[in-house]
Design an enzyme around this catalytic site. Sequence first.
Site, PDB file in Angstrom:
ATOM      1  N   HIS A  49      25.543 101.302  13.489  1.00  0.00           N
ATOM      2  CA  HIS A  49      27.493 100.968  12.988  1.00  0.00           C
ATOM      3  C   HIS A  49      28.275 101.268  14.795  1.00  0.00           C
ATOM      4  CE1 HIS A  49      30.825 102.367  11.031  1.00  0.00           C
ATOM      5  NE2 HIS A  49      31.489 102.797  11.725  1.00  0.00           N
ATOM      6  N   GLU A  50      27.845 102.820  15.597  1.00  0.00           N
ATOM      7  CA  GLU A  50      28.025 103.366  16.243  1.00  0.00           C
ATOM      8  C   GLU A  50      28.197 101.896  17.776  1.00  0.00           C
ATOM      9  OE1 GLU A  50      30.366 105.694  16.848  1.00  0.00           O
ATOM     10  OE2 GLU A  50      29.875 106.356  14.564  1.00  0.00           O
TER      11      GLU A  50
ATOM     12  N   HIS B 155      31.026  99.349  17.249  1.00  0.00           N
ATOM     13  CA  HIS B 155      31.198  99.315  18.299  1.00  0.00           C
ATOM     14  C   HIS B 155      31.785  99.578  19.327  1.00  0.00           C
ATOM     15  CE1 HIS B 155      34.139 101.611  14.231  1.00  0.00           C
ATOM     16  NE2 HIS B 155      32.889 102.429  14.823  1.00  0.00           N
TER      17      HIS B 155
END
Length: 251
Positions: free
Chosen positions: A68-69, A72
């Site tokens: 998920h990170e 980003h």
Amino acid sequence: MFTNRIPLFTLFGIKVGLDYSWFLLAILLVWSLMAGYFPWVLPGLGAAGYLWMAILGAAGLFASIIFHEYGHALVARRFDLPISRITLFIFGGVAEMDDEPRTAAAEFWMAIAGPIASFALAAAMVLVLMIGPFGAESQFGAIIGYLAFINLILAVFNLLPAFPLDGGRILRAAVWHFTEDFQKATRIAAATGSVLAVVLIGLGILNIIAGAFVQGIWQMLIGSFVYSAANASRAQAELRTTLHGVPVSRI
């Protein structure tokens, strides 16, 4: 942001590490999966079976947070936003930016990339259950089902329009785009974060009164973190606006 960090690995030039607070999260997660979730989903196994399932489930969740990170971080790079590290800590994970986004579009695409990555992982896990060799009633099937569910929850929760969650950043991007005022957009997004924090703290108090002590404490801790992060972001934005164009020599 984090001073006590244990390095894990570097991928695509981004360092991934653990804050010491992560170990408390890991212990609580393994315990809850071993004692609650997996016995409910797949009853009749011994303690050893639930333990290794809990460890694999927790490891899968932490890998999902890193994925998920990275969503980003890699999109941020497309907009020339430096992200040097990703850190897992007691409340999940964070991609640490060295600067704020320069445009509303950069903020939007960077923020939404994380939930998209989590939705994609959830869909991949469901696909594995449908066409893979592990049935939903098997131990591996139960772990995969958990990871599908938790990635869906991770994506949906992060889309709540409350700063500093991804949804709050998306809200800030929208307000920034229409008002062309970064500071105003940050104030509005931070206010929604404060509201969510108060709601979480209130729910935590109610759960403690109702006897769900661990769940209540956890909600209060998350609420306190969201409140602090929202107000810190608002203060940072105000300081950035105040000091814009002011030479260092004047200070």
